[in-house]
Write a protein that holds these residues in place. Structure first.
Motif, mmCIF file in Angstrom:
data_model
loop_
_atom_site.group_PDB
_atom_site.id
_atom_site.type_symbol
_atom_site.label_atom_id
_atom_site.label_comp_id
_atom_site.label_asym_id
_atom_site.label_seq_id
_atom_site.Cartn_x
_atom_site.Cartn_y
_atom_site.Cartn_z
ATOM 1 N N MET A 156 0.835 -1.189 0.000
ATOM 2 C CA MET A 156 0.000 0.000 0.000
ATOM 3 C C MET A 156 0.878 1.250 0.000
ATOM 4 O O MET A 156 1.841 1.331 0.739
ATOM 5 C CB MET A 156 -0.893 -0.024 1.233
ATOM 6 N N GLY A 157 0.537 2.180 -0.812
ATOM 7 C CA GLY A 157 1.378 3.360 -0.914
ATOM 8 C C GLY A 157 0.759 4.560 -0.238
ATOM 9 O O GLY A 157 -0.374 4.533 0.205
ATOM 10 N N ASN A 158 1.521 5.596 -0.150
ATOM 11 C CA ASN A 158 0.989 6.858 0.345
ATOM 12 C C ASN A 158 1.693 7.987 -0.377
ATOM 13 O O ASN A 158 2.670 7.759 -1.096
ATOM 14 C CB ASN A 158 1.123 6.956 1.867
ATOM 15 N N SER A 159 1.177 9.165 -0.222
ATOM 16 C CA SER A 159 1.780 10.292 -0.930
ATOM 17 C C SER A 159 1.744 11.531 -0.053
ATOM 18 O O SER A 159 0.984 11.613 0.910
ATOM 19 C CB SER A 159 1.059 10.541 -2.250
ATOM 20 N N VAL A 160 2.576 12.465 -0.424
ATOM 21 C CA VAL A 160 2.663 13.745 0.271
ATOM 22 C C VAL A 160 2.565 14.826 -0.791
ATOM 23 O O VAL A 160 3.178 14.703 -1.850
ATOM 24 C CB VAL A 160 4.031 13.871 0.995
ATOM 25 N N THR A 161 1.790 15.852 -0.524
ATOM 26 C CA THR A 161 1.654 16.943 -1.487
ATOM 27 C C THR A 161 2.229 18.221 -0.898
ATOM 28 O O THR A 161 1.939 18.574 0.245
ATOM 29 C CB THR A 161 0.167 17.158 -1.842
ATOM 30 N N ILE A 162 3.061 18.881 -1.679
ATOM 31 C CA ILE A 162 3.692 20.130 -1.237
ATOM 32 C C ILE A 162 3.431 21.195 -2.291
ATOM 33 O O ILE A 162 3.601 20.945 -3.492
ATOM 34 C CB ILE A 162 5.204 19.920 -1.004
ATOM 35 N N ARG A 163 3.027 22.361 -1.848
ATOM 36 C CA ARG A 163 2.750 23.469 -2.772
ATOM 37 C C ARG A 163 4.067 24.042 -3.293
ATOM 38 O O ARG A 163 4.990 24.293 -2.524
ATOM 39 C CB ARG A 163 1.991 24.597 -2.060
ATOM 40 N N LYS A 164 4.095 24.279 -4.591
ATOM 41 C CA LYS A 164 5.309 24.860 -5.179
ATOM 42 C C LYS A 164 5.615 26.246 -4.619
ATOM 43 O O LYS A 164 6.771 26.651 -4.536
ATOM 44 C CB LYS A 164 5.150 24.997 -6.696
ATOM 45 N N ASN A 165 4.560 26.970 -4.238
ATOM 46 C CA ASN A 165 4.802 28.348 -3.797
ATOM 47 C C ASN A 165 5.453 28.430 -2.416
ATOM 48 O O ASN A 165 5.717 29.519 -1.920
ATOM 49 C CB ASN A 165 3.526 29.187 -3.871
ATOM 50 N N GLN A 166 5.736 27.278 -1.804
ATOM 51 C CA GLN A 166 6.515 27.306 -0.558
ATOM 52 C C GLN A 166 7.995 27.551 -0.828
ATOM 53 O O GLN A 166 8.764 27.792 0.089
ATOM 54 C CB GLN A 166 6.371 25.970 0.171
ATOM 55 N N PHE A 167 8.393 27.448 -2.097
ATOM 56 C CA PHE A 167 9.804 27.613 -2.455
ATOM 57 C C PHE A 167 10.034 29.030 -2.954
ATOM 58 O O PHE A 167 9.411 29.468 -3.907
ATOM 59 C CB PHE A 167 10.198 26.594 -3.525
ATOM 60 N N LYS A 168 10.918 29.721 -2.281
ATOM 61 C CA LYS A 168 11.115 31.134 -2.581
ATOM 62 C C LYS A 168 12.290 31.372 -3.509
ATOM 63 O O LYS A 168 12.303 32.292 -4.297
ATOM 64 C CB LYS A 168 11.337 31.918 -1.282
ATOM 65 N N GLU A 169 13.333 30.569 -3.367
ATOM 66 C CA GLU A 169 14.529 30.799 -4.169
ATOM 67 C C GLU A 169 15.208 29.466 -4.421
ATOM 68 O O GLU A 169 14.916 28.477 -3.754
ATOM 69 C CB GLU A 169 15.489 31.746 -3.442
ATOM 70 N N SER A 170 16.130 29.451 -5.368
ATOM 71 C CA SER A 170 16.867 28.227 -5.650
ATOM 72 C C SER A 170 17.598 27.763 -4.397
ATOM 73 O O SER A 170 18.071 28.577 -3.610
ATOM 74 C CB SER A 170 17.870 28.491 -6.771
ATOM 75 N N ALA A 171 17.660 26.445 -4.227
ATOM 76 C CA ALA A 171 18.279 25.812 -3.053
ATOM 77 C C ALA A 171 17.371 25.863 -1.831
ATOM 78 O O ALA A 171 17.835 25.686 -0.716
ATOM 79 C CB ALA A 171 19.665 26.383 -2.739
ATOM 80 N N ASP A 172 16.101 26.075 -2.043
ATOM 81 C CA ASP A 172 15.130 25.955 -0.953
ATOM 82 C C ASP A 172 14.761 24.488 -0.766
ATOM 83 O O ASP A 172 14.759 23.709 -1.728
ATOM 84 C CB ASP A 172 13.846 26.720 -1.295
ATOM 85 N N THR A 173 14.394 24.141 0.450
ATOM 86 C CA THR A 173 13.964 22.768 0.744
ATOM 87 C C THR A 173 12.742 22.782 1.658
ATOM 88 O O THR A 173 12.530 23.734 2.410
ATOM 89 C CB THR A 173 15.086 21.970 1.451
ATOM 90 N N VAL A 174 11.976 21.712 1.578
ATOM 91 C CA VAL A 174 10.851 21.503 2.490
ATOM 92 C C VAL A 174 10.923 20.042 2.945
ATOM 93 O O VAL A 174 11.079 19.143 2.114
ATOM 94 C CB VAL A 174 9.498 21.773 1.795
ATOM 95 N N THR A 175 10.833 19.813 4.240
ATOM 96 C CA THR A 175 10.887 18.440 4.748
ATOM 97 C C THR A 175 9.473 17.899 4.947
ATOM 98 O O THR A 175 8.513 18.658 5.079
ATOM 99 C CB THR A 175 11.648 18.359 6.089
#
Ligand code: FES
Length: 121
Positions: free
Chosen positions: A1-20
């Motif tokens: 069984m799988g699962n997924s995580v969704t992250i909004r692109k607009n959380q990234f402000k500049e290159s080399a940004d990360t979201v955990t």
């Protein structure tokens, strides 16, 4: 069984940004991170290939000073943000464990399943 995580692109402000994000992988709670670097999104498990430790200096702080490489806070291995390849350090030549992603309009969806969404390399 799988699962997924969704992250909004607009959380990234500049290159080399990360979201955990947290994932359940083979029954174990793990952390992954999504990186945006030079216009490309990639997701990896937050785990060094030298030892099974998290990479970040502080929560969600993955990059070296020049914002060019993902750096392991334990022994300083440098990883390419775009390929996950370790280019310097004790695990040189190995790859971060990639997570499968898909871009959907304003979202990035990260897929985790028990069978094969994790690639080594
Ligand atoms: S644990 Fe990451 S370089 Fe040693």
């Amino acid at each position: 069984m799988g699962n997924s995580v969704t992250i909004r692109k607009n959380q990234f402000k500049e290159s080399a940004d990360t979201v955990t994000f947290d994932i359940l992988l083979q029954g174990e709670k793990k952390q992954g991170f999504l990186v945006w670097f030079e216009g490309v999104f990639k997701a990896y498990l937050n785990q060094c290939r030298h030892m099974e430790v998290g990479l970040d200096w502080q929560p969600n702080d993955f990059f070296d000073e020049d914002k060019k490489f993902i750096i392991c806070s334990t022994h300083g291995a440098l990883y390419s943000p775009k390929s996950g390849l370790c280019v310097a350090g004790p695990c040189k030549g190995q790859n971060l464990i990639k997570l499968s992603i898909s871009e959907r309009n304003e979202d990035i969806v990260i897929f985790i399943d028990e069978e094969g969404c994790l690639e080594d390399g």
